[in-house]
Motif scaffolding. Structure first.
Motif, PDB file in Angstrom:
ATOM      1  N   GLU A  24      -7.278 -21.429  11.946  1.00 30.26           N
ATOM      2  CA  GLU A  24      -7.635 -21.916  13.277  1.00 30.26           C
ATOM      3  C   GLU A  24      -7.245 -23.386  13.376  1.00 30.26           C
ATOM      4  O   GLU A  24      -7.602 -24.191  12.512  1.00 30.26           O
ATOM      5  CB  GLU A  24      -9.140 -21.725  13.522  1.00 30.26           C
ATOM      6  N   VAL A  68     -15.347 -22.508   9.887  1.00 28.54           N
ATOM      7  CA  VAL A  68     -16.719 -22.588  10.398  1.00 28.54           C
ATOM      8  C   VAL A  68     -17.053 -21.422  11.322  1.00 28.54           C
ATOM      9  O   VAL A  68     -18.222 -21.073  11.476  1.00 28.54           O
ATOM     10  CB  VAL A  68     -16.978 -23.921  11.140  1.00 28.54           C
ATOM     11  N   LYS A  73     -21.910 -23.571  11.247  1.00 31.74           N
ATOM     12  CA  LYS A  73     -21.770 -23.787  12.695  1.00 31.74           C
ATOM     13  C   LYS A  73     -22.691 -22.760  13.340  1.00 31.74           C
ATOM     14  O   LYS A  73     -22.455 -21.551  13.218  1.00 31.74           O
ATOM     15  CB  LYS A  73     -20.316 -23.554  13.093  1.00 31.74           C
ATOM     16  N   ARG A  75     -23.764 -28.375  11.232  1.00 27.65           N
ATOM     17  CA  ARG A  75     -22.949 -29.077  12.231  1.00 27.65           C
ATOM     18  C   ARG A  75     -23.722 -29.418  13.503  1.00 27.65           C
ATOM     19  O   ARG A  75     -24.534 -28.617  13.988  1.00 27.65           O
ATOM     20  CB  ARG A  75     -21.712 -28.241  12.587  1.00 27.65           C
ATOM     21  N   PHE A 115     -22.151 -29.919  16.272  1.00 26.27           N
ATOM     22  CA  PHE A 115     -21.263 -29.532  17.379  1.00 26.27           C
ATOM     23  C   PHE A 115     -21.887 -28.340  18.119  1.00 26.27           C
ATOM     24  O   PHE A 115     -21.476 -27.203  17.995  1.00 26.27           O
ATOM     25  CB  PHE A 115     -19.892 -29.169  16.803  1.00 26.27           C
ATOM     26  N   ASP A 133     -14.993 -33.809  21.286  1.00 26.46           N
ATOM     27  CA  ASP A 133     -14.260 -32.881  20.431  1.00 26.46           C
ATOM     28  C   ASP A 133     -12.900 -33.419  19.979  1.00 26.46           C
ATOM     29  O   ASP A 133     -11.871 -32.974  20.486  1.00 26.46           O
ATOM     30  CB  ASP A 133     -14.068 -31.564  21.201  1.00 26.46           C
ATOM     31  N   TYR A 145      -5.572 -31.998  19.061  1.00 27.44           N
ATOM     32  CA  TYR A 145      -5.431 -32.712  20.335  1.00 27.44           C
ATOM     33  C   TYR A 145      -4.531 -33.946  20.225  1.00 27.44           C
ATOM     34  O   TYR A 145      -4.626 -34.859  21.034  1.00 27.44           O
ATOM     35  CB  TYR A 145      -6.805 -33.163  20.838  1.00 27.44           C
TER      36      TYR A 145
HETATM   37  O1  GCW Z   1     -12.426 -28.101  19.226  1.00 31.32           O
HETATM   38  C1  GCW Z   1     -12.972 -26.885  18.960  1.00 31.32           C
HETATM   39  C2  GCW Z   1     -11.807 -26.075  18.507  1.00 31.32           C
HETATM   40  C3  GCW Z   1     -12.266 -24.796  17.876  1.00 31.32           C
HETATM   41  C4  GCW Z   1     -13.214 -25.166  16.741  1.00 31.32           C
HETATM   42  C5  GCW Z   1     -14.378 -25.944  17.303  1.00 31.32           C
HETATM   43  C6  GCW Z   1     -15.335 -26.391  16.217  1.00 31.32           C
HETATM   44  C7  GCW Z   1     -13.507 -23.991  14.688  1.00 31.32           C
HETATM   45  O2  GCW Z   1     -10.986 -25.829  19.611  1.00 31.32           O
HETATM   46  O3  GCW Z   1     -11.139 -24.112  17.418  1.00 31.32           O
HETATM   47  O4  GCW Z   1     -13.658 -24.007  16.074  1.00 31.32           O
HETATM   48  O5  GCW Z   1     -13.910 -27.090  17.937  1.00 31.32           O
HETATM   49  O6  GCW Z   1     -15.224 -27.526  15.785  1.00 31.32           O
HETATM   50  O7  GCW Z   1     -16.184 -25.613  15.826  1.00 31.32           O
END
Ligand code: GCW
Length: 720
Positions: free
Chosen positions: A187, A229, A307, A344, A346, A384, A413
């Motif tokens: 990924e 993750v 995650k 995480r 996130f 992100d 990105y």
């Molecule tokens: O930015 C996003 C990504 C996902 C990623 C996610 C994350 C692994 O586009 O691909 O998944 O963050 O950090 O969990």
């Protein structure tokens, strides 16, 4: 005549072969150990290192011995003997204090105390009355790190006549996160398939696994999370754990522990339980048993990365419980074995008022609730991995929690696999940001290295950019960001320039012109991308899903915060996300005086302007230009600087290995085209709102907005 032609043909073929044989495919990374090019330095080194010795017999010392032999023989161009005594002197002596009696004659106590368990001392001195260079440490892994550092001194052609180095890591866990799936895809991976071949493990040990460990050890990385993750629970089955154990065995001598991403629902999917709730005793037992099984196979297993309740992943919220409840469940299971959990931060819902605020809203109230063997892993910015974000306000908001940094080395990105971007500048910018949590000087780096709040369990992770491509990272410059991540994880005081300088010398050449020119390319590269993708604080305007190319027009996702329009908020009046009191008030998540600075339209750093403010198109910038003109100039400057990178690179033809030079030339060609694409697409799109002309004198887009909007890339790499 015919014979002459044949001979000529043969000579040409041979010349071709020789050139090819010299062509560098990038596989050796920064550990090339080619002959020292400067004759004077070569003579000095040969005089200073007439022989070498290393004491101890562990697998780590064996690895160090091999590295020394290959490194010295390669760099010095002849067999440097391994000796068992100091003889006439000028011997390199490596080892621990414990194993090497020769070292006991030197006063190393204070230095070794400073070096700690992973660090080392490198010094020149007298041993038995003779000149020697000493690489000493408290542990075998410290010796290995010291050996790599000594070789780096030669690779970068430093003076070794008077050495007095004590080096130790400032952050405890220095980890690469692989977003590798069990089916071999990666990924957000842009360098081919996964380097792990799960099918042939545990029996087949690829040479690449060992070289991976060498490379990481050479920059001090001491952990690797093997799977994504977005975790497939299968990794926790016995069949896979045996494979994981085989990799752990390869990495162990290099001081690298393995970690795994755990799927929170594993007790349901693998254990056939009805729930995965942290309150369920069967679930707690399942995790404890699983941890016991893992540690019986891998006694030094590092722990889990999770995650949870993010982008479809299961987690504790499914049971109405907190993120801390989830983290502590796994932490309890690994604690008896000395394991840790990286949890995480996130986490976000799909329709927030401001997604940038969510992590703080969710996690700040949980400060003090996480078990002592949990680290909260926070992405560098609130959103992100954008080309530029202010630092995440969580750094500085949770003094009672172990907080670790998550950077992304793979450039999801930032131009993905083809662009040349040296990420040290981005990493440094975040680490040097002042959180003001305890007044001026409370930098993110101090939060992460634990010194601000007195934490000893500290960590930093980088999402890997490594794949099965022969040169590991697709674009060879990707290696420099992997290298920079490791070097900064070890010592965040190093400057981007120092790191670039080392990497260029070890990778391309010690030639002063090459070093200066490539350094310029690298040090400016990140800002160039920001300029043509996301100037003045714009962000999240990428192609849908694959994040390839510009997509400021994306507005069709059912998840509002997956739309670009959610972030840039362009309208007839202006552009940017109002995060001041009149908007989402995200500014208040920062400590004063930063909160006030970000909130003020005039004080806000220009690089974050549109991150925090919705600014009128005709707003007069400090530069005297209107906002619209300023945005345009940034876009155009971005393209111009990529062209400048091309010019610099072209000037180095013949001074860099032919294959490496050719490859980069082609990648820069791609980058130039992509920069123009970004510039044109964004200028045309935002112009539909500003209704203002692209400033006179700037090259006009040669395609229409409709054309750019119509582009589709269903097979762009790295999507799943
Ligand atoms: O930015 C996003 C990504 C996902 C990623 C996610 C994350 C692994 O586009 O691909 O998944 O963050 O950090 O969990």
């Amino acid at each position: 005549m015919k014979r002459t032609l044949i001979v000529l043909g043969l000579l040409i073929t041979l010349a071709g072969l020789t050139t090819d044989a010299r062509a560098d495919d990038g596989y050796r990374l920064w550990l090339k150990y080619d002959l020292v090019s400067n004759p004077q330095k070569l003579r000095d080194y040969r005089t200073s290192v007439r022989g070498w010795m290393i004491s101890g017999s562990s697998r780590t010392i064996q690895a160090a011995r091999k590295e020394l032999r290959n490194g010295l023989n390669g760099l010095l161009g002849s067999e440097i003997p391994e000796v068992d005594g100091i003889g006439e002197g000028n011997i390199l002596i490596c080892g621990t204090y414990r194993d090497n009696p020769l070292l006991r004659g030197i006063d190393l106590k204070d230095k070794l105390e400073e070096a700690g368990t992973e660090g080392f001392v490198i010094m020149t001195g007298k041993v038995g009355g003779k000149d020697a260079i000493i690489v000493a440490a408290n542990t075998d892994i410290g010796v290995l790190h010291g050996v790599f550092d000594f070789l780096r001194l030669l690779q970068t052609q430093r003076d070794i006549g008077d050495l007095d180095i004590v080096s130790f890591p400032r952050i405890k866990l220095r980890i690469l996160d692989h977003w590798d799936n069990l089916n071999g895809t990666v990924e957000r991976g842009y360098a081919g398939f996964s380097i792990w071949n799960w099918h042939t493990l545990p029996v087949f040990i690829k040479r690449r696994y060992i070289d991976y460990a060498r490379a990481n050890a050479s920059i001090g990385i001491n952990g690797t999370v093997l799977n994504s993750v977005n975790a497939d629970p299968l990794i926790l089955t016995h069949r896979y754990l045996v494979k994981v154990a085989a990799l752990a065995d390869v990495f162990r001598p290099y001081g690298i522990k393995v970690y795994l991403c755990a799927n929170f629902d594993a007790p349901i999917t693998l254990g056939k339980l009805k729930s995965a709730s942290p309150l369920d005793t069967n679930v707690r037992k399942w995790w404890k048993d699983k941890a016991d099984e893992i540690y019986s196979l891998i006694p030094d297993f590092g722990g889990f990365l999770v995650k949870a309740n993010s982008e479809g992943q299961p987690g504790p919220s499914d049971y109405g419980l907190t993120q801390a409840d989830g983290a502590n469940l796994l932490a309890d299971a690994v604690r008896p074995h000395g394991g840790i959990v990286m949890w995480r931060a996130f986490v976000y819902t799909y329709n927030p008022k401001d997604r940038a605020k969510q992590a703080c809203e969710i996690f700040k109230p949980l400060d003090g609730k996480f078990a002592s063997n949990v680290l909260l892993q926070i992405k560098n910015g609130p959103l992100d991995f954008q080309p530029r974000e202010p630092f995440s306000p969580l750094f500085g908001a949770m003094p009672k929690t172990n907080l670790m940094m998550e950077f992304q080395i793979t450039m999801e990105y930032l131009g993905q696999g083809t662009s040349t971007v040296f990420l040290a500048s981005l990493f440094k910018e975040t680490l040097e940001s002042d959180t003001y949590a305890k007044g001026k000087g409370s930098t993110v780096a101090k939060v992460v290295d634990g010194s601000l709040d007195g934490h000893t369990l500290t960590g930093i992770a980088g999402v890997s950019n490594i794949g099965a491509d022969r040169n590991w990272t697709g674009n060879e410059f990707g290696q420099s960001s992997w290298y920079a991540f490791g070097r900064l994880a070890w010592n965040h005081d190093l400057t981007s320039k120092q790191i670039a300088d080392e990497w260029i010398r070890m990778t391309f050449s010690n030639d002063a012109e090459v070093v200066a020119s490539v350094e310029r390319i690298m040090l400016e590269s990140r800002e160039n991308v920001v300029n043509y993708m996301d100037p003045l604080g714009l962000n999240m305007i990428f192609g849908y899903d694959n994040h390839y190319g510009p997509g400021p027009w994306v507005d069709w996702s059912p998840h509002p915060d997956w739309n670009s329009t959610y972030y840039h908020k362009a309208d007839s009046l202006g552009v940017g996300f109002d995060r001041t009191k009149t908007g989402s008030d995200a500014v208040s998540q920062y400590h004063p005086p930063l909160s006030a600075e970000f909130a003020s339209l005039t004080e806000c750093p220009l690089k974050y302007l549109l991150w925090f403010h919705h600014v009128p198109w005709n707003y007069q910038m400090k530069s005297g230009k209107t906002l619209w003109d300023d945005i345009c100039y940034h876009y155009y400057a971005g393209v111009d600087s990529v062209r400048e990178m091309q010019n610099i690179w072209n000037s180095l033809k013949g001074k860099i290995d032919k294959q490496e030079w050719n490859d980069e030339q082609m990648f820069l060609d791609i980058q130039e085209k992509e920069a123009v694409w970004w510039r044109n697409a964004c200028a045309l799109y935002f112009q539909t709102f500003s209704k203002m002309p692209i400033p006179a004198g700037l090259e006009k887009p040669d395609k229409t907005l409709e054309y750019y909007e119509s582009l589709k890339f269903p097979n762009a790499p790295g999507t799943w």
